[in-house]
Design a protein around this motif. Structure first.
Motif, short mmCIF file in Angstrom:
data_model
loop_
_atom_site.label_atom_id
_atom_site.label_comp_id
_atom_site.label_asym_id
_atom_site.label_seq_id
_atom_site.Cartn_x
_atom_site.Cartn_y
_atom_site.Cartn_z
N LYS A 38 0.94 -1.19 0.12
CA LYS A 38 0.01 -0.03 -0.09
C LYS A 38 0.89 1.24 -0.05
O LYS A 38 0.45 2.08 -0.63
N GLU A 39 1.78 1.19 0.69
CA GLU A 39 2.73 2.35 0.83
C GLU A 39 3.70 2.58 -0.44
O GLU A 39 3.42 3.60 -0.71
N LEU A 40 3.79 1.58 -1.05
CA LEU A 40 4.37 1.64 -2.34
C LEU A 40 3.88 2.24 -3.32
O LEU A 40 4.05 3.07 -4.24
N LEU A 52 -1.90 9.35 4.59
CA LEU A 52 -2.53 8.74 5.87
C LEU A 52 -2.62 7.49 6.06
O LEU A 52 -3.70 6.79 5.60
N ASP A 53 -1.49 6.64 6.59
CA ASP A 53 -1.47 5.40 6.75
C ASP A 53 -2.32 4.78 7.72
O ASP A 53 -2.44 5.44 8.91
N GLU A 54 -2.95 3.54 7.67
CA GLU A 54 -3.68 2.89 8.71
C GLU A 54 -4.92 3.97 9.16
O GLU A 54 -5.10 4.23 10.38
N VAL A 91 3.48 -9.53 0.20
CA VAL A 91 4.76 -9.24 -0.17
C VAL A 91 5.73 -9.12 1.12
O VAL A 91 6.87 -9.60 0.84
N ARG A 92 5.24 -8.56 1.92
CA ARG A 92 6.35 -8.42 3.15
C ARG A 92 6.60 -9.52 3.80
O ARG A 92 8.01 -9.79 3.99
N GLU A 93 5.62 -10.59 3.75
CA GLU A 93 6.17 -11.96 4.36
C GLU A 93 6.94 -12.53 3.38
O GLU A 93 8.04 -13.20 3.69
MG LIG Z 1 1.81 -0.05 5.33
#
Ligand SMILES: [Mg+2]
Ligand SMILES: Nc1ncnc2c1ncn2[C@@H]1O[C@H](COP(=O)(O)OP(=O)(O)OP(=O)(O)O)[C@@H](O)[C@H]1O
Length: 482
Positions: free
Chosen positions: A186-188, A250-252, A369-371
């Motif tokens: 999401k941040e990407l 605005l994350d989360e 992807v993080r995992e």
């Molecule tokens: Mg994030």
């Protein structure tokens, strides 16, 4: 270029009262205004002159305001378009934004909001943006990838669509909500949106809405004047001011406390903020991108998220598919992640053969992807030089099956068992491998922590940390045998 105040504005609306109200409001603000009551009139005005901004109603007697938008785009004209829609018809607004509208307003029109939206459209239209403008023309409907977009790996249909949407949506000012499970990027995506927009030279300010104590939210977001609270020894900027001319991420957003939600809504709608302890509103030109892994619509139903804020943030939604729905992206992702990890850690990038890839593809990766990134990192560190080792997948754990028994210490054989149990998660397998390596090294070092750590290329503290994480830390002799 004209100064913003003398900008030319075209208002297209079939309701005479609203048309007049808009006209007067704009004239009072110093703009030059023309009005049209239908598509035909608008077209003839547009054929005769250029405007900086066009404000159009959606529903007109001879067609949809959208048609004007498409025509302007086809002719590659520079007018910025603001679309007015009846309250509740959010799909129209989304469609308009996807077609390249700058922003939208819902009716009944709030005049304060009207003025500020027009002001930012005029500012944007007047800003010297030759490069961005050229890029936009070159791009037309076949967007070329920017560097930030290229960082988003994946050629599955879902990812292609996402990238095309990012390019389209980047042009508008409207808020975007990025949705996706944890670790989907999401941040990407938020960064790529910023980088593909005309604000790319401005700041990208990322805020984790769940990480700020409630009492500090207001001053963190909107800034604070000197002396407005104990310890405020000087004026402080908030996130909104810091993100001026750029993007505020605005994350989360789903974690933002209810008490703060109306204040955020107001800031977004009116494009002004009032720092704590100040009596003055400050204009802030900020593009809002928010992200959540939550089902915000359900939160709205349950009353933990305000509906009006939800609608305002969610004008455009970009959903990122979980990895399990786009397995075809795995090879490219693994290759790119291994290269990145190798570059960051100084380890050589291991070869990734077809068999290993197929094995990876069988594991569930709920952390997406993080995992995958974490697992590859660990697998690299634990694999013998050269190739990445991935065990065959053990299949889904059977319901009601007893938890895998841990082998009693004395039964651990020196050599590898003929058929090691197949793991259900790569995490479990990596834990087991790491445990084995740590125990073997400790044994060879006669249980001397410092020697074992040196052998493993770790500090004693790092080794102790790992032992604790794998539940191998030595406590009292008794406690470990229970
Ligand atoms: Mg994030
Ligand atoms: N499509 C992708 N291509 C390359 N890297 C990716 C992709 N998606 C995610 N990543 C990488 O995975 C990691 C997690 O991505 P990111 O932080 O953007 O996810 P997120 O959705 O914000 O997750 P969370 O909900 O856990 O915060 C980052 O290191 C990111 O670079």
């Amino acid at each position: 270029m004209n100064s913003p105040a003398s900008a030319r504005i075209l208002v297209v609306d079939d309701e005479p009262d609203l048309r007049t109200l808009c006209e007067l409001t704009l004239l009072r603000a110093g703009y030059r205004v023309e009005t049209a009551g239908d598509l035909a009139q608008a077209r003839s005005l547009l054929a005769r002159q250029r405007f900086d901004v066009m404000i159009t109603d959606m529903r007109l007697p001879d067609g949809l305001g959208m048609q004007l938008l498409h025509e302007l785009r086809e002719q590659q004209r520079g007018e910025r378009c603001i679309v007015m829609t009846a309250y509740g018809s959010a799909e129209n607004a989304v469609e308009a934004l996807r077609a390249g509208a700058f922003d939208y307003l819902t009716k009944p029109v709030d005049l304060k909001q009207f003025r500020s939206v027009v002001a930012s459209a005029v500012q944007g239209a007047a800003a010297p943006l030759p490069i961005a403008a050229r890029k936009r023309q070159d791009m037309q409907d076949a967007p070329t990838e920017t560097a930030a977009l290229a960082q988003i790996i994946g050629a599955s249909d879902a990812m292609r669509r996402l990238k095309t949407d990012i390019v389209k949506v980047a042009r508008s000012m409207a808020p975007v909500l990025v949705r996706g499970e944890s670790g989907t990027g999401k941040e990407l995506v938020a960064r790529a949106l910023h980088a593909s927009s005309q604000r790319s030279s401005g700041p990208f300010v990322a805020v984790n809405c769940g990480a700020i104590p409630e009492a500090l939210l207001e001053s963190e977001f909107f800034g604070a004047r000197k002396g407005s609270y104990t310890g405020a020894t000087q004026d402080r900027e908030g996130f909104f001011q810091a993100a001026r001319s750029g993007t505020l991420f605005l994350d989360e957003i789903g974690e933002l406390p209810l008490s703060m939600q109306p204040r955020l809504l107001r800031a977004i709608q009116e494009r002004t903020v009032r720092p704590l302890g100040s009596t003055q509103e400050e204009a802030v030109d900020v593009r809002i991108v928010s992200a959540t892994h939550r089902d915000l619509a359900a939160d709205v139903q349950q009353g933990s998220f305000r509906q009006d804020l939800y609608y305002r943030l969610n004008v455009i939604e970009l959903a990122i598919a979980p990895l399990r729905e786009r397995r075809e992206d795995l090879p490219a992702l693994c290759a790119a992640l291994l290269t990145r990890i190798a570059a960051e850690s100084g380890m050589p990038a291991p070869a990734l053969d077809e068999a290993a890839l197929q094995r990876i593809a069988q594991y569930p990766l709920p952390g997406n992807v993080r995992e995958l990134e974490n697992l590859l990192h660990r697998a690299m560190a634990l694999s013998d030089a050269g190739a990445l080792q991935i065990p065959p997948f053990g299949g889904p754990p059977r319901a009601g099956a007893p938890a895998p028994a841990t082998a009693p210490q004395h039964a651990v054989p020196q050599e590898q068992p003929a058929t090691p149990p197949r793991p259900h998660t790569l995490q479990a397998w990596l834990d087991a491998r790491e445990r084995e390596i740590l125990l073997r090294t400790l044994g060879e070092a006669d249980d001397d922590l410092a020697t074992a750590a040196a052998h493993l290329g770790l500090s004693a503290r790092q080794l102790r940390h790992r032992l604790e994480r794998l539940k191998l830390a030595r406590t009292e002799p008794d406690a470990s045998t229970t």
